[in-house]
Write a protein that holds these residues in place. Structure first.
Motif, mmCIF file in Angstrom:
data_model
loop_
_atom_site.group_PDB
_atom_site.id
_atom_site.type_symbol
_atom_site.label_atom_id
_atom_site.label_comp_id
_atom_site.label_asym_id
_atom_site.label_seq_id
_atom_site.Cartn_x
_atom_site.Cartn_y
_atom_site.Cartn_z
ATOM 1 N N GLY A 170 0.688 -1.177 -0.113
ATOM 2 C CA GLY A 170 -0.314 0.099 -0.065
ATOM 3 C C GLY A 170 0.706 1.105 0.037
ATOM 4 N N LEU A 171 0.096 2.450 0.066
ATOM 5 C CA LEU A 171 0.575 3.641 0.090
ATOM 6 C C LEU A 171 1.010 4.147 1.601
ATOM 7 C CD1 LEU A 171 1.707 6.492 -1.505
ATOM 8 C CD2 LEU A 171 -1.091 6.923 -1.125
ATOM 9 N N GLY A 172 2.056 4.194 1.922
ATOM 10 C CA GLY A 172 2.381 4.741 3.517
ATOM 11 C C GLY A 172 2.973 6.319 3.703
ATOM 12 N N THR A 173 2.698 6.576 4.824
ATOM 13 C CA THR A 173 3.301 7.690 5.191
ATOM 14 C C THR A 173 3.842 7.896 6.455
ATOM 15 O OG1 THR A 173 2.827 10.191 5.490
ATOM 16 C CG2 THR A 173 1.006 8.499 6.498
ATOM 17 N N ILE A 174 4.867 8.439 6.590
ATOM 18 C CA ILE A 174 5.780 8.457 8.126
ATOM 19 C C ILE A 174 5.236 9.280 8.915
ATOM 20 C CG2 ILE A 174 7.995 8.833 9.273
ATOM 21 C CD1 ILE A 174 9.331 7.988 6.518
ATOM 22 N N ILE A 175 4.871 8.904 10.136
ATOM 23 C CA ILE A 175 4.164 9.439 11.258
ATOM 24 C C ILE A 175 5.120 9.591 12.617
ATOM 25 C CG2 ILE A 175 2.042 9.379 10.285
ATOM 26 C CD1 ILE A 175 1.264 7.466 12.395
ATOM 27 N N ILE B 40 5.532 9.225 21.307
ATOM 28 C CA ILE B 40 5.986 10.539 21.438
ATOM 29 C C ILE B 40 4.748 11.313 21.887
ATOM 30 C CG2 ILE B 40 5.168 11.229 19.002
ATOM 31 C CD1 ILE B 40 8.264 12.604 19.045
ATOM 32 N N GLU B 41 3.606 10.840 22.402
ATOM 33 C CA GLU B 41 2.284 11.514 22.808
ATOM 34 C C GLU B 41 1.784 12.562 22.052
ATOM 35 O OE1 GLU B 41 5.375 11.822 24.801
ATOM 36 O OE2 GLU B 41 4.960 9.808 25.588
ATOM 37 N N ARG B 42 1.426 12.208 20.576
ATOM 38 C CA ARG B 42 0.970 12.854 19.677
ATOM 39 C C ARG B 42 -0.044 12.261 18.807
ATOM 40 N NH1 ARG B 42 5.924 15.112 16.613
ATOM 41 N NH2 ARG B 42 5.728 16.521 18.769
ATOM 42 N N VAL B 43 -1.064 12.882 18.556
ATOM 43 C CA VAL B 43 -2.134 12.463 17.499
ATOM 44 C C VAL B 43 -2.053 13.201 16.084
ATOM 45 C CG1 VAL B 43 -4.623 12.609 17.239
ATOM 46 C CG2 VAL B 43 -3.682 12.382 19.682
ATOM 47 N N ARG B 44 -2.114 12.500 15.149
ATOM 48 C CA ARG B 44 -1.927 13.187 13.849
ATOM 49 C C ARG B 44 -3.227 12.819 13.085
ATOM 50 N NH1 ARG B 44 2.593 15.869 11.777
ATOM 51 N NH2 ARG B 44 4.467 15.173 12.724
ATOM 52 N N LEU B 45 -3.690 13.644 12.280
ATOM 53 C CA LEU B 45 -4.688 13.632 11.388
ATOM 54 C C LEU B 45 -4.017 13.791 9.990
ATOM 55 C CD1 LEU B 45 -5.920 15.251 14.246
ATOM 56 C CD2 LEU B 45 -7.630 15.930 12.325
ATOM 57 N N THR C 56 -4.478 11.623 -0.078
ATOM 58 C CA THR C 56 -3.074 11.605 -0.369
ATOM 59 C C THR C 56 -2.105 10.915 0.651
ATOM 60 O OG1 THR C 56 -2.787 13.718 0.998
ATOM 61 C CG2 THR C 56 -3.447 13.984 -1.500
ATOM 62 N N MET C 57 -2.762 10.349 1.669
ATOM 63 C CA MET C 57 -2.078 9.819 2.682
ATOM 64 C C MET C 57 -0.910 11.084 3.407
ATOM 65 S SD MET C 57 -3.366 7.289 3.960
ATOM 66 C CE MET C 57 -2.192 6.479 4.917
ATOM 67 N N THR C 58 -1.395 12.136 3.470
ATOM 68 C CA THR C 58 -0.572 13.137 4.095
ATOM 69 C C THR C 58 -0.921 13.735 5.309
ATOM 70 O OG1 THR C 58 0.069 13.731 1.741
ATOM 71 C CG2 THR C 58 0.785 15.209 3.519
ATOM 72 N N PRO C 59 -0.023 13.750 6.378
ATOM 73 C CA PRO C 59 -0.544 14.225 7.634
ATOM 74 C C PRO C 59 -0.699 15.770 7.573
ATOM 75 C CG PRO C 59 1.359 12.911 7.785
ATOM 76 C CD PRO C 59 1.372 13.012 6.270
ATOM 77 N N TRP D 272 12.377 5.079 15.326
ATOM 78 C CA TRP D 272 11.627 4.434 14.179
ATOM 79 C C TRP D 272 10.929 5.156 13.310
ATOM 80 C CZ3 TRP D 272 9.635 2.498 19.576
ATOM 81 C CH2 TRP D 272 10.391 1.477 19.948
ATOM 82 N N ARG D 273 10.938 5.064 12.030
ATOM 83 C CA ARG D 273 10.086 5.635 11.019
ATOM 84 C C ARG D 273 8.695 4.893 11.076
ATOM 85 N NH1 ARG D 273 15.416 5.490 8.856
ATOM 86 N NH2 ARG D 273 16.092 7.686 8.370
ATOM 87 N N SER D 274 8.054 5.119 11.995
ATOM 88 C CA SER D 274 6.590 4.631 12.216
ATOM 89 C C SER D 274 5.461 5.244 10.967
ATOM 90 C CB SER D 274 6.066 5.109 13.543
ATOM 91 O OG SER D 274 6.957 4.751 14.519
ATOM 92 N N THR D 275 4.766 4.163 10.423
ATOM 93 C CA THR D 275 3.913 4.339 9.372
ATOM 94 C C THR D 275 2.601 4.356 9.361
ATOM 95 O OG1 THR D 275 4.453 2.092 8.637
ATOM 96 C CG2 THR D 275 6.017 3.768 7.589
ATOM 97 N N VAL D 276 1.731 4.686 8.716
ATOM 98 C CA VAL D 276 0.212 4.245 8.486
ATOM 99 C C VAL D 276 0.493 4.039 6.944
ATOM 100 C CG1 VAL D 276 -1.879 5.169 8.681
ATOM 101 C CG2 VAL D 276 -0.592 5.911 10.171
#
Length: 817
Positions: free
Chosen positions: A73-78, A101-106, A111-114, A375-379
């Motif tokens: 799939g299409l991933g984005t680093i968060i 890191i105690e953060r919420v991302r929208l 585009t799978m862009t934060p 870590w390059r964490s992803t969605v």
């Protein structure tokens, strides 16, 4: 003494080992090899075996645990370590909650862009939208609140923080959205929040470590998974009472209910299974295995589950095998596997738009990253696959999972290391595993020529650790080996169980309060320790200094532990510890497996009045040298292999990856002067040791899918002996006024895993004019707490009581003043 060492060090630098390597009096024919036979018999690694962590191409990545991933799939680093995910009702927005890191991302799904970041006090798990898509809630974990946000015009804003004690985690809304149900990880309860009033109004008892909650369509029943009890509790929401406990697998985490409210699916993270529960009967009617061999080689670690509206497919996120397993809901057959990023933590379906979303806690890996972004964490967004697409994904996942197993062609391979499980080595009858504390490769071997190194990260080189360096140049050193654990609290689990379960991993990622490994039963990986598996196979062992892995059944294991040696203790010289081990060896106590904790390279940092770090590193080095010296002059040298590594790399920096560490392989069967650049991990060490000992199956999936150290071994023994070098650093104590002294004076060095910033401390002591390379280190992780200290000391007292009851000395080695 010091001048003598300098001369020896110079000789070693020139490749002359006259001081350290003496000819054996035994048959000198062992010292020569038939080159033609070697060429034919010795294993030859593939080109890919030499890859280092990082991208292979645009789709595939090498991980520092020796694995490869091929994320679909299409991933984005968060942000670091997302643990939960929620899709807005219109499918346009994702909310991802990152515990690390105690953060919420929208995230914009088109585009799978934060596009927006929300910092919070702390969070763990739990994310849910309302039906209108104009409000969402996030479980606050250690902040002891639930965060409520409005969402209008593409912008989220905090509305309020609703107090909920006991670590609010999983969340679910009532059908009319008047109440929010909160699984409380620490409280053994389900909290009920009145959303009009914005306050908790009721509490319903559940079980230990309640994590996830789902509500029936009519809103009358709630189902709560409890990691610590292997239960799903059924709660009557009208009477506010628990009405049933359904026994499922070990450490149940994510749960999902079928659209018709007929079936409940439970991901059992420590059983590698999915429990299928008939909700009318309130009983398990089927148990699906993630892999057929799940019961003998655990570690897939299923943690989240989703079922499609038609009730045809069940999707299960597996952290350990980096995948989403797809089941046929009708019969439990595995339809296929979708490859994910490193450590898949959550998944959600959006069938209206035809997508599956998943988070990966460690994403694309950790190459070139340190503490605060390690870590390059992803969605990822994946189109829900057709049967044909699923077959292609399954092929990708099979290639990724078995990648390290293709490093060697084991057909007709001649090696002291067996190629099949359950067939002990014919040449090597004894294995010694020496576990040290918290060093990276560059930190010790940054000056070791002929290897992949960076002197700018060196802290304790030739002048402090002459035995490490001489052994590395004499026997085999691995310069592409990585440890899976980020800090000691995790490293000791990898170093005893060969596995880290999801509960311990996630709790560590949060960083505020984690259960002490093994002391807390919920952190015990399901496969059992190496000690348990050895005894079950009829293989005896001896343990020196390790405490992790024995608390579950101490009476059973106590006879195999040298009680006089004690457990964690930097107050005793590692040379004295080595003398105690040698004392037992000379008494004939030399079983097939010997486990040694040699911890003084941890050091006290700059603690006032404590031995200097340089002295302690030299002491640790001299202790190791003593052990190898005695061994190489003994009858056991011909059939023993020694593996030396660190539990974690936390107190140093490394230019390749912050997980790269020291690894030595020492044996008469090892290639002399060999530098192995094959990609290995601690799991590779376990794979190699377990094969040598003839264990009947891999200890875990991590062991199974790692490469053994075939290239380090020869087909002919070389019985040349080794002579230890003394500690080159004179005994001195830390004076007042050193860097980080207040920090070290306040730290608890009497209990393991309590001092998280040792990398910064040791750097300031050894490289005071250079800035600390935070981007190449894990220093700063894993500060301990009072509960850890209490639990550890309770374990020590259990050992002390056993020793007293059996008339055995406990922890009586002489200490420094």
């Amino acid at each position: 003494m010091k001048n003598g060492w300098v001369i020896a060090g110079l000789l070693c630098c020139l490749g002359l080992f006259a001081l350290a390597c003496e000819p054996s009096a035994s048959d000198s024919s062992h010292q020569r090899r038939d080159a033609a036979a070697d060429e034919k018999a010795l294993p030859e690694p593939t080109a890919e075996a030499y890859f280092r962590p990082g991208p292979i191409d645009d789709e595939r990545y090498v991980l520092p645990n020796g694995r490869m991933i091929w994320p679909a799939g299409l991933g984005t680093i968060i942000d670091r370590f997302p643990v939960d995910l929620a899709v807005s009702p219109d499918g346009q927005t994702l909310v991802a909650a990152s515990a690390g890191i105690e953060r919420v991302r929208l995230i914009d799904t088109a585009t799978m862009t934060p596009f927006q970041s929300l910092d919070v006090l702390q969070l763990f798990s739990g994310a849910v939208w309302n039906a209108a898509g104009d409000r969402f809630w996030i479980g606050g974990g250690g902040s002891h609140v639930v965060f409520e946000y409005s969402y209008t015009g593409g912008v989220a804003a905090e509305v309020r923080q609703i107090p909920v004690l006991n670590y609010p985690s999983g969340l679910a809304l009532s059908p009319d959205e008047s109440e929010l149900y909160v699984a409380c990880l620490h409280g053994k309860r389900l909290a009920v929040v009145d959303l009009l009033a914005g306050e908790e109004v009721d509490s319903i008892p559940t079980h230990l470590y309640s994590l996830d909650v789902k509500i029936s369509a009519d809103g009358k029943l709630a189902y709560v998974s409890s990691v610590g009890r292997g239960m799903v509790t059924v709660v009557n929401l009208q009477t506010r009472q628990p009405v049933a406990d359904i026994e499922v697998g070990d450490n149940p985490e994510g749960i999902a209910i079928s659209t018709d409210d007929a079936m409940l699916y439970v991901a059992n993270s420590d059983s590698d299974t999915v429990s299928v529960v008939d909700l009318d009967a309130q009983e398990v009617t089927a148990t699906w295995k993630i892999y057929d061999e799940s019961t003998t080689s655990l570690g897939a670690s299923p943690v989240a589950v989703a079922v499609d509206r038609a009730g045809e497919r069940v999707y299960v996120a597996c952290t350990g095998t980096n995948e989403i397993t797809v089941f046929n809901a009708a019969n439990g057959q595995v339809l296929g596997r979708i490859p994910g990023g490193w450590y898949v933590t959550q998944l959600r379906l959006d069938e209206d738009r035809g997508f599956l979303y998943y988070t990966s806690g460690k994403g694309y890996g950790s190459y070139g990253l340190g503490l605060y972004s390690n870590w390059r964490s992803t969605v990822h967004q994946v189109a829900i696959p057709t049967t044909e697409e699923l077959a292609e994904y399954t092929d990708h996942q099979d290639q990724a999972l078995n990648w390290a197993n293709s490093f060697y062609d084991t057909v007709d391979l001649e090696s002291p290391i067996p190629t099949a499980w359950g067939t002990p080595s014919e040449q090597i009858k004894h294995v010694i595993f020496i576990l040290k504390e918290n060093k990276t490769y560059d930190q010790i071997f940054g000056d070791l020529e002929g290897t992949e190194r960076d002197p700018s990260n060196l802290n304790f080189g030739w002048d402090v650790t002459p035995n490490h360096h001489t052994l590395a140049q004499t026997f085999a050193v691995c310069d592409n080996l990585f440890v899976e654990g980020d800090t000691s609290v995790l490293g000791h689990l990898w170093g005893t169980f060969g596995l880290l379960n999801d509960h311990a991993e996630k709790r560590f990622a949060v960083g505020d309060d984690y259960p002490l490994p093994d002391i807390d039963p919920s952190t015990r990986p399901p496969n059992g320790t190496i000690f348990k598996r050895l005894l079950e196979a009829g293989i005896e062992f001896r343990s020196y200094g390790q405490v992790i892995g024995f608390m579950e059944d101490f009476d059973r294991y106590a006879p195999y532990i040298d009680m006089k040696y004690g457990f964690w203790n930097q107050g005793v010289s590692d040379e004295v510890k080595a003398d105690e081990i040698i004392r037992e060896w000379e008494l004939g106590i030399f079983p097939p497996f010997i486990y040694i904790s040699l911890p003084n390279d941890h050091s006290y940092g700059s603690r006032s009045g404590a031995p200097t770090a340089r002295f302690q590193l030299g002491d640790n080095d001299a202790g190791l040298g003593k052990l190898i010296d005695w061994l190489s002059h003994s009858e056991h040298w011909a059939d023993t292999a020694v593996f030396v590594t660190e539990d974690d790399p936390q107190s140093g920096a490394d230019h390749i990856d912050p997980h790269r560490t020291v690894a030595l392989v020492i044996s008469s069967w090892v290639k002399r002067g060999h530098v192995s650049s094959v990609l290995y991990s601690m799991s590779s060490l376990w794979h190699t040791m377990e094969l040598i000992l003839g264990l009947p199956q891999p200890g875990s999936k991590y062991t199974k899918y790692s490469a053994p150290l075939y290239d380090c071994f020869d087909t002919t023994a070389d019985l040349t002996t080794y002579t230890a070098l003394p500690n080159p650093i004179p005994y001195e104590e830390n004076p007042k006024g050193l860097p980080f002294q207040d920090y070290c004076d306040a730290a608890n060095f009497e209990v393991p895993d309590q001092v998280g910033r040792m990398g910064e401390v040791l750097w300031a002591l050894t490289r005071p004019n250079d800035p600390f390379p935070y981007d190449q280190s894990l220093s700063g992780e894993g500060e301990g707490d009072e509960d850890d200290v209490k639990e550890y000391l309770e374990g020590v007292e259990k050992a002390r009581a056993w020793a007293a009851a059996h008339g055995v000395e406990f922890d009586t080695l002489p200490r420094r003043k």
